[in-house]
Design a protein around this motif. Structure first.
Motif, PDB file in Angstrom:
ATOM      1  N   PRO A 241     -16.204  -0.910   2.792  1.00  0.00           N
ATOM      2  CA  PRO A 241     -15.097   0.040   2.949  1.00  0.00           C
ATOM      3  C   PRO A 241     -14.343  -0.111   4.266  1.00  0.00           C
ATOM      4  N   THR A 242     -15.022  -0.616   5.306  1.00  0.00           N
ATOM      5  CA  THR A 242     -14.353  -0.780   6.599  1.00  0.00           C
ATOM      6  C   THR A 242     -13.239  -1.815   6.520  1.00  0.00           C
ATOM      7  N   ILE A 243     -13.451  -2.868   5.734  1.00  0.00           N
ATOM      8  CA  ILE A 243     -12.419  -3.897   5.572  1.00  0.00           C
ATOM      9  C   ILE A 243     -11.204  -3.313   4.860  1.00  0.00           C
ATOM     10  N   LEU A 244     -11.439  -2.521   3.835  1.00  0.00           N
ATOM     11  CA  LEU A 244     -10.329  -1.870   3.133  1.00  0.00           C
ATOM     12  C   LEU A 244      -9.584  -0.919   4.065  1.00  0.00           C
ATOM     13  N   TYR A 245     -10.321  -0.250   4.935  1.00  0.00           N
ATOM     14  CA  TYR A 245      -9.702   0.655   5.903  1.00  0.00           C
ATOM     15  C   TYR A 245      -8.767  -0.098   6.853  1.00  0.00           C
ATOM     16  N   CYS A 246      -9.186  -1.282   7.292  1.00  0.00           N
ATOM     17  CA  CYS A 246      -8.377  -2.077   8.214  1.00  0.00           C
ATOM     18  C   CYS A 246      -7.030  -2.444   7.588  1.00  0.00           C
ATOM     19  N   ILE A 247      -7.022  -2.723   6.298  1.00  0.00           N
ATOM     20  CA  ILE A 247      -5.769  -3.056   5.614  1.00  0.00           C
ATOM     21  C   ILE A 247      -4.813  -1.867   5.646  1.00  0.00           C
TER      22      ILE A 247
END
Length: 518
Positions: A241-247
């Motif tokens: 989920p952190t990667i999706l948050y960065c986007i």
């Protein structure tokens, strides 16, 4: 409520009272309307980084825990026996071995240094990461880009942790994870508060603490759902989920207009303010005057990497403030990071204990949110550190006299440490100007983490004697809070952008405090 001081045009002010910091404050207030829907959305999105920060910080409570076990051969095994002195075939883990690194890699009889190494490595990574990355958000990267970099590094290293084959590789990846995580909370706090006006600065800062509580609370839930699964799956649950948050942050969040002004990127700052403007009148205001007025603010402190630390050390008042806050932060961090790790040393269910500790952060954030505009920063911070210290020492006493109340003392101590943690960051944010604010908060956070470095070792040593853990925690936070006495009060003050402005403000206060002689 907006500042009650009338907003005068530049032509109405006498030359000696024209100050670029007030012009910038007024510009931001007029453009963003105090706290509009766009600011609400961006503040929430930026502050949500604290959710992942909390998960990475406390995940070792479950992944590195000593699992429970039971006897399989009652003739040679007893529950009160030392597991290291029993034959391997006389006992068994209550859950599959892959639920914890201790059981999977057979470290149930290893020294406290080995079992505490991953957690200590994480905090050491946070410490080094803060020292290396602390000033990049002030100097070159900016708040937004630094937040993205830190979140991505934290997430990717956490994903690689899933493939660890032994405790040494695991500890090394935890160090990298802590290194990347070091500036997440700092950048999120500074960026979110610099996107709003003075009235909402404290409340927006506390919003991040709510998100941290949410992340902390989510851990026991995810751990309970995955209680029979591998500890590796827990890392995946918090990493992807952190990667999706960065986007989302990359496309939806603005850079701080204050930082853009200070760095001389005035056109970008104006574009950002126009895109955030709430009314047509704000859109049509004269930004050209702001560009001229901000030349002095952006020219003096356009610093290179790490020079913001040098600027603070060269100013006596700034170095004294930084030293006092870092000493206090060290004691607060020792209790804040140590208490959840020490739950295994008292008679309480681990899932219940972590949940209660996480829940205690909620009233802490609520108190900070609703009282931040009404209470003095220095006095309240002193009170919270002293109360936390007293209750931590009481944990030792209750453990020997009235064990059932030990968890109550632990929760009260942790609650006060949480509130002190929140107040320390808000206080630091107001003590330093924009040009060094991110670096100052980062240094204070590193002091908090520095206290956390010793927590796993004290907790491991305190398994036999709580005086080594809870006793040291209490004495440390109580003594470390004393330097706060010599700091100035900042409640209701104007936020400054340069060192000269901050000095000018302090000189004005000092002059006003001197009684006029007849």
């Amino acid at each position: 409520m907006a500042d009650s001081t009338p907003l005068l045009s530049d032509s109405d002010k006498p030359p000696e009272t024209r100050r670029s910091s007030r012009s910038l404050d007024e510009t931001i207030e007029r453009c963003i309307g105090g706290f509009g829907w766009l600011q609400i959305f961006q503040a929430i999105l930026v502050s949500f980084a604290w959710v992942f920060d909390a998960q990475q910080t406390f995940i070792s409570v479950f992944t590195d825990a000593q699992p429970s076990w039971h006897c399989t051969d009652d003739s040679v095994c007893d529950k009160s026996s030392n597991i290291c002195q029993l034959p391997k075939d006389s006992w068994s883990w209550d859950w599959p071995a892959h639920t914890s690194i201790i059981s999977e890699w057979g470290h149930e009889c290893s020294t406290s240094f080995i079992t505490g190494l991953p957690a200590s490595s994480f905090f050491m990574g946070c410490l080094f990461g803060g020292l290396v990355l602390a000033t990049l958000a002030d100097s070159t990267f900016g708040r937004k880009n630094m937040l993205l970099f830190s979140c991505l590094m934290m997430s990717l290293s956490s994903i690689f942790t899933v493939f660890s084959s032994n405790i040494w590789i695991y500890s090394a990846l935890r160090f990298i994870n802590g290194f990347g995580r070091a500036t997440v909370g700092t950048c999120a706090l500074v960026l979110s508060t610099e996107l709003v006006g003075k009235r909402w600065r404290g409340q927006v800062g506390v919003l991040g603490f709510f998100c941290f509580t949410l992340g902390f609370l989510s851990l026991p839930v995810m751990a309970y759902v995955n209680r029979g699964s591998s500890w590796r799956s827990l890392y995946l649950w918090i990493s992807v989920p952190t990667i999706l948050y960065c986007i989302l942050v990359h496309f939806l969040v603005h850079e701080s207009p204050r930082w853009l002004f200070v760095k001389g990127r005035k056109e970008e700052a104006v574009t950002t303010l126009k895109s955030m403007a709430q009314t047509a009148s704000a859109l049509t205001m004269s930004f050209s005057n702001v560009l001229i007025e901000q030349d002095s603010a952006s020219g003096n402190d356009n610093v290179d990497i790490y020079s913001s630390i040098k600027i603070m050390l060269n100013k006596r008042w700034a170095s004294q403030r930084l030293a006092a806050m870092m000493v206090a932060g060290c004691g607060i961090g020792m209790v804040y990071y140590g208490m959840p790790l020490a739950l295994g040393n008292i008679s309480v269910n681990l899932y219940l204990g972590v949940t209660l500790n996480a829940l205690s952060e909620l009233p802490s954030s609520l108190i900070t949110f609703f009282l931040i505009g009404k209470i003095n920063r220095k006095d309240s911070l002193l009170c919270f550190t002293i109360l936390s210290g007293v209750c931590s020492v009481m944990c030792v006493v209750m453990g020997r006299v009235w064990p059932s109340l030990q968890i109550a003392m632990e929760l009260i101590s942790f609650f006060n440490a949480c509130t002190a943690f929140n107040m320390a960051l808000i206080y630091t944010l107001e003590l330093f100007p924009t040009c060094v604010r991110n670096s100052a908060i980062a240094m204070v956070r590193q002091a908090l983490v520095f206290g956390g470095v010793f927590s796993p070792l004290l907790v491991a040593a305190g398994r036999k004697n709580n005086l080594i853990s809870f006793g040291v925690f209490g004495v440390a936070i109580g003594i470390c809070g004393l330097p706060l006495i010599w700091l100035p009060e900042t409640r209701g003050g104007t936020i400054c952008d340069t060192m000269d402005e901050e000095e000018h403000k302090q000189n004005e206060k000092a002059a006003a405090a001197i009684p006029t002689l007849a």
